[in-house]
Design a protein around this motif. Structure first.
Motif, PDB file in Angstrom:
ATOM      1  N   ASN A   1       0.846  -1.191   0.000  1.00  0.00           N
ATOM      2  CA  ASN A   1       0.000   0.000   0.000  1.00  0.00           C
ATOM      3  C   ASN A   1       0.878   1.237   0.000  1.00  0.00           C
ATOM      4  N   ARG A   2       0.299   2.295  -0.496  1.00  0.00           N
ATOM      5  CA  ARG A   2       0.997   3.579  -0.577  1.00  0.00           C
ATOM      6  C   ARG A   2       0.219   4.606   0.221  1.00  0.00           C
ATOM      7  N   ASN A   3       0.915   5.308   1.113  1.00  0.00           N
ATOM      8  CA  ASN A   3       0.308   6.364   1.919  1.00  0.00           C
ATOM      9  C   ASN A   3       0.908   7.709   1.518  1.00  0.00           C
ATOM     10  N   VAL A   4       0.019   8.649   1.171  1.00  0.00           N
ATOM     11  CA  VAL A   4       0.475   9.954   0.684  1.00  0.00           C
ATOM     12  C   VAL A   4      -0.231  11.056   1.467  1.00  0.00           C
ATOM     13  N   ASP A   5       0.559  11.969   2.020  1.00  0.00           N
ATOM     14  CA  ASP A   5       0.033  13.209   2.605  1.00  0.00           C
ATOM     15  C   ASP A   5       0.369  14.344   1.654  1.00  0.00           C
ATOM     16  N   TYR A   6      -0.653  15.106   1.269  1.00  0.00           N
ATOM     17  CA  TYR A   6      -0.432  16.134   0.261  1.00  0.00           C
ATOM     18  C   TYR A   6      -1.431  17.273   0.425  1.00  0.00           C
ATOM     19  N   THR A   7      -1.169  18.368  -0.289  1.00  0.00           N
ATOM     20  CA  THR A   7      -2.071  19.515  -0.277  1.00  0.00           C
ATOM     21  C   THR A   7      -2.528  19.831  -1.691  1.00  0.00           C
ATOM     22  N   CYS A   8      -3.760  20.316  -1.794  1.00  0.00           N
ATOM     23  CA  CYS A   8      -4.335  20.753  -3.070  1.00  0.00           C
ATOM     24  C   CYS A   8      -4.659  22.244  -2.975  1.00  0.00           C
ATOM     25  N   ALA A   9      -4.170  23.017  -3.905  1.00  0.00           N
ATOM     26  CA  ALA A   9      -4.502  24.440  -3.979  1.00  0.00           C
ATOM     27  C   ALA A   9      -5.641  24.612  -4.972  1.00  0.00           C
ATOM     28  N   LEU A  10      -6.722  25.265  -4.535  1.00  0.00           N
ATOM     29  CA  LEU A  10      -7.876  25.427  -5.399  1.00  0.00           C
ATOM     30  C   LEU A  10      -8.689  26.651  -4.978  1.00  0.00           C
ATOM     31  N   GLN A  11      -9.718  26.948  -5.773  1.00  0.00           N
ATOM     32  CA  GLN A  11     -10.586  28.093  -5.528  1.00  0.00           C
ATOM     33  C   GLN A  11     -11.988  27.586  -5.190  1.00  0.00           C
ATOM     34  N   TYR A  12     -12.509  28.002  -4.041  1.00  0.00           N
ATOM     35  CA  TYR A  12     -13.882  27.656  -3.665  1.00  0.00           C
ATOM     36  C   TYR A  12     -14.825  28.741  -4.188  1.00  0.00           C
ATOM     37  N   PRO A  13     -15.788  28.422  -5.042  1.00  0.00           N
ATOM     38  CA  PRO A  13     -16.761  29.440  -5.480  1.00  0.00           C
ATOM     39  C   PRO A  13     -17.789  29.701  -4.369  1.00  0.00           C
ATOM     40  N   ILE A  14     -17.926  30.965  -3.998  1.00  0.00           N
ATOM     41  CA  ILE A  14     -18.854  31.361  -2.931  1.00  0.00           C
ATOM     42  C   ILE A  14     -19.957  32.242  -3.545  1.00  0.00           C
ATOM     43  N   SER A  15     -21.174  31.829  -3.363  1.00  0.00           N
ATOM     44  CA  SER A  15     -22.313  32.616  -3.878  1.00  0.00           C
ATOM     45  C   SER A  15     -22.668  33.732  -2.899  1.00  0.00           C
ATOM     46  N   VAL A  16     -23.024  34.873  -3.458  1.00  0.00           N
ATOM     47  CA  VAL A  16     -23.447  36.032  -2.658  1.00  0.00           C
ATOM     48  C   VAL A  16     -24.878  36.376  -3.074  1.00  0.00           C
ATOM     49  N   HIS A  17     -25.792  36.385  -2.096  1.00  0.00           N
ATOM     50  CA  HIS A  17     -27.213  36.538  -2.416  1.00  0.00           C
ATOM     51  C   HIS A  17     -27.729  37.975  -2.255  1.00  0.00           C
ATOM     52  N   ASN A  18     -26.912  38.840  -1.679  1.00  0.00           N
ATOM     53  CA  ASN A  18     -27.331  40.234  -1.529  1.00  0.00           C
ATOM     54  C   ASN A  18     -27.193  40.940  -2.878  1.00  0.00           C
ATOM     55  N   PRO A  19     -28.311  41.394  -3.485  1.00  0.00           N
ATOM     56  CA  PRO A  19     -28.233  41.990  -4.828  1.00  0.00           C
ATOM     57  C   PRO A  19     -27.507  43.334  -4.846  1.00  0.00           C
ATOM     58  N   TYR A  20     -27.257  43.932  -3.671  1.00  0.00           N
ATOM     59  CA  TYR A  20     -26.622  45.237  -3.621  1.00  0.00           C
ATOM     60  C   TYR A  20     -25.125  45.141  -3.271  1.00  0.00           C
ATOM     61  N   ALA A  21     -24.653  43.953  -2.957  1.00  0.00           N
ATOM     62  CA  ALA A  21     -23.254  43.805  -2.552  1.00  0.00           C
ATOM     63  C   ALA A  21     -22.338  44.057  -3.741  1.00  0.00           C
TER      64      ALA A  21
ATOM     65  N   SER B   1       5.023   7.195   1.071  1.00  0.00           N
ATOM     66  CA  SER B   1       5.693   5.950   1.428  1.00  0.00           C
ATOM     67  C   SER B   1       4.938   4.755   0.875  1.00  0.00           C
ATOM     68  N   VAL B   2       5.696   3.733   0.493  1.00  0.00           N
ATOM     69  CA  VAL B   2       5.135   2.458   0.060  1.00  0.00           C
ATOM     70  C   VAL B   2       5.512   1.411   1.099  1.00  0.00           C
ATOM     71  N   LEU B   3       4.517   0.698   1.590  1.00  0.00           N
ATOM     72  CA  LEU B   3       4.750  -0.369   2.551  1.00  0.00           C
ATOM     73  C   LEU B   3       4.522  -1.708   1.862  1.00  0.00           C
ATOM     74  N   LEU B   4       5.575  -2.521   1.800  1.00  0.00           N
ATOM     75  CA  LEU B   4       5.461  -3.873   1.267  1.00  0.00           C
ATOM     76  C   LEU B   4       4.980  -4.770   2.395  1.00  0.00           C
ATOM     77  N   GLU B   5       3.699  -5.123   2.343  1.00  0.00           N
ATOM     78  CA  GLU B   5       3.097  -5.890   3.429  1.00  0.00           C
ATOM     79  C   GLU B   5       3.390  -7.384   3.304  1.00  0.00           C
TER      80      GLU B   5
END
Length: 284
Positions: A76-96, A199-203
């Motif tokens: 098995n292979r165990n990987v710790d990693y990070t993903c950089a991305l953009q979260y789309p956030i909706s705004v419901h106030n029509p005057y904002a 890391s790869v663990l040979l079980e």
């Protein structure tokens, strides 16, 4: 993308040698081979009326009881990693017109009466990938299910060593088994901006030895030879068998497999840009 060096670990007690007990005896196998000997030279020879093998022209040349190898590997292979991305956030106030969040201002993108902004984020992820397979040690296209079936239906026992007599030398060495496992695990895509640890663990790396009886027949009038194989577990007969001349040339022990696994795994350079830094042989 930032890539961490990959570690390959060998789990304690991962390496084993198993030997199957014979179900069919050599004598029973030879009787079956004698019944099928006229089929050892192909279908064309059998159905050529003017020149086909006959009982008195096909003679036993040599025979052997051998142990044929196949492998089982689990990793098995165990990987710790990070993903950089953009979260789309909706705004419901029509005057904002813009949004301030944690001291940062974001301009709104409007389309009709809808508005949104993109929030940059970083996801911290952990992924565990598993792989296991059976491999015929003689590089034949034997289905994995056939080899797995041997293990589930027939009795075998673990041994610490195997004598050279009758043991066929594997055409697929231990190194290839480890390489295939690492290649399969590293071939699965990781959608990462940066990898912190990998890391790869040979079980398990197990060598199984199953009994096969081989009988070579000579067709004297045609100067041809053919091999009949009888499976020592199932009793199945192969009329297009092979004679493996290269046998193991020294005693094989479990400790030798353990040491080879550690040495070979430490020398691997898997694909995908990963480099092996060190192998840890886990003892606890």
């Amino acid at each position: 993308m930032s890539i961490a060096q990959q570690f390959i670990q060998l789990q304690a007690e991962a390496t084993h040698i198993y030997r199957f007990d014979e179900v069919y005896s050599f004598r029973a196998a030879q009787e079956q081979a004698e019944k099928e000997k006229l089929n050892a030279f192909g279908m064309l020879a059998k159905f050529t009326p003017w020149n086909r093998p006959k009982e008195d022209t096909v003679l036993l040349s040599r025979s052997e009881a051998r142990m044929e190898p196949f492998w089982f590997v689990k990793a098995n292979r165990n990987v710790d990693y990070t993903c950089a991305l953009q979260y789309p956030i909706s705004v419901h106030n029509p005057y904002a017109q813009k949004v301030s969040l944690l001291g940062t201002s974001f301009e709104l993108a409007r389309q009709g009466d809808k508005a949104k902004f993109d929030l940059p984020a970083e996801e911290h992820c952990h992924r565990k990938l598993a792989f296991s397979t059976f491999l015929d040690g003689m590089q034949r296209p034997i289905k994995e299910s056939v080899l797995e079936n041997y293990c589930s239906k027939y009795r075998f026992q673990e041994v610490e060593e195997i004598a050279v007599e009758g043991m066929v030398k594997p055409l697929i060495p231990q190194q290839t088994v480890i390489q295939q496992a690492c290649a399969q695990l590293n071939g699965q895509a990781i959608n990462a901006h940066a990898i912190q640890s990998d890391s790869v663990l040979l079980e398990e790396i197990s060598l199984y030895l199953r009994p096969v009886f081989a009988f070579e027949f000579i067709w004297s009038t045609a100067d041809k030879s053919g091999v009949i194989e009888v499976d020592g577990l199932t009793g199945a007969v192969r009329t297009d068998g092979q004679w493996f001349a290269e046998k193991l040339d020294r005693l094989l022990t479990r400790d030798m497999l353990v040491d080879a696994s550690a040495e070979l795994a430490g020398a691997l350079i898997p694909g995908g840009g990963f480099a092996v830094k060190v192998l840890h042989k886990l003892s606890e």
